[in-house]
Scaffold this active site. Structure first.
Site, short mmCIF file in Angstrom:
data_model
loop_
_atom_site.label_atom_id
_atom_site.label_comp_id
_atom_site.label_asym_id
_atom_site.label_seq_id
_atom_site.Cartn_x
_atom_site.Cartn_y
_atom_site.Cartn_z
N CYS A 73 0.85 -1.18 0.00
CA CYS A 73 0.00 0.00 0.00
C CYS A 73 0.89 1.24 0.00
CB CYS A 73 -0.85 -0.03 1.27
SG CYS A 73 -1.73 1.50 1.58
N CYS A 183 -1.15 4.07 -6.29
CA CYS A 183 -1.98 3.35 -5.32
C CYS A 183 -2.13 1.93 -5.86
CB CYS A 183 -3.35 4.03 -5.21
SG CYS A 183 -4.58 3.08 -4.28
N1 DGL Z 1 -4.00 0.57 -1.90
C1 DGL Z 1 -3.60 1.61 -1.03
C2 DGL Z 1 -2.54 2.50 -1.60
O1 DGL Z 1 -1.73 1.99 -2.36
C3 DGL Z 1 -4.64 2.20 -0.12
C4 DGL Z 1 -5.69 3.05 -0.72
C5 DGL Z 1 -6.72 3.45 0.29
O2 DGL Z 1 -7.14 2.61 1.08
O3 DGL Z 1 -7.11 4.64 0.30
O4 DGL Z 1 -2.44 3.64 -1.30
#
Ligand code: DGL
Length: 257
Positions: A73, A183
């Protein structure tokens, strides 16, 4: 130790895009993925809350015997990875927007970054941009609302396309020739993104690079699994969502916690 699993966590299904790259490069490594959907989205959470969540997820993975944790993430990486590395005594790998390759290869001198508010506002993003992209113009856009739709499996409907049109038009108007997906959820909507972007704009994510980095860290720490036997891959989720199953083609076990 080398038989112990690699742990992953994210605010739901996004990090599976990174898990897939790691699984394809390191098929014999056992893996545990934690889909922390109950706390999704991470993008708007305070630093303190995100730190608390990241510690809790890491503790869960450590209790399962993980030898290395991949923070799958961008938001949790850019906000918390240093704190995680200080607190726990196993290697942590993170993912952050691939600004460096985008800045090195842009011809128009303009790069778009689509990421969460948390990632774009982080010190790490600020530092990386200054270090690698000081001579290019970065057009930052927060993808507010995208993650909740993706988590509901609405990846190519009008709702997500209308949001994407709004977010990407700014970049198209600015004449970017690279779009960085900052993301781990966004590779799941690459089809919708590609329909809106002109072909002249290249989409960049760094999932493959993170998988290569993971292999290096395993080798350097002498914890790579040299047994060539089929790996065990377990998925945990703290929500009822059926989307996770779809994303992994219902090939692996999902345990609700
Ligand atoms: N998949 C995550 C990222 O790469 C989190 C996105 C989220 O939950 O807002 O930032």
């Amino acid at each position: 130790m080398s038989n112990n699993p690699i742990g992953f966590f994210d605010s739901g299904i996004g990090g599976v895009t990174l898990w897939k790259e790691v699984h394809s490069l390191l098929p014999y490594e056992n893996k545990i993925y934690l889909a922390d959907s109950i706390n999704s989205p991470y993008g708007d959470k305070s630093d303190k809350k995100l730190e608390e969540i990241s510690f809790k997820n890491s503790e869960f993975l450590l209790e399962k015997g993980c030898k290395l944790i991949i923070v799958a993430c961008n938001t949790a990486t850019t906000k918390c990875i240093e704190k995680l590395r200080k607190r726990f005594h196993i290697p942590f790998i993170g993912i952050e927007p691939a600004i460096k390759p985008a800045a090195l290869n842009t011809k128009t001198g303009k790069v778009g970054v689509l990421a969460t508010k948390g990632t774009l506002g982080s010190d790490l993003f600020y530092k990386t941009s200054n270090k690698h992209a000081s001579s290019v113009k970065i057009i930052e856009q927060s993808g507010r609302g995208l993650v909740p739709l993706i988590e509901q499996g609405k990846m190519d409907g009008d709702e997500i396309k209308n949001l994407l049109k709004k977010y990407l038009q700014v970049m198209i108007n600015e004449n970017v020739d690279k779009l960085v997906l900052g993301c781990t959820h966004y590779p799941l909507i690459i089809k919708s993104i590609s329909e809106i972007l002109p072909e002249t704009i290249q989409i960049i994510d760094c999932n493959k690079a993170v998988a290569i980095q993971t292999k290096k860290v395993l080798e350097n720490n002498r914890i790579i699994n040299l047994n060539k036997i089929e790996s065990n891959n377990i998925f945990y989720t703290n929500s009822e969502s059926s989307i996770l199953g779809k994303i992994i083609d219902n090939k692996f076990n999902i345990t609700k916690i």
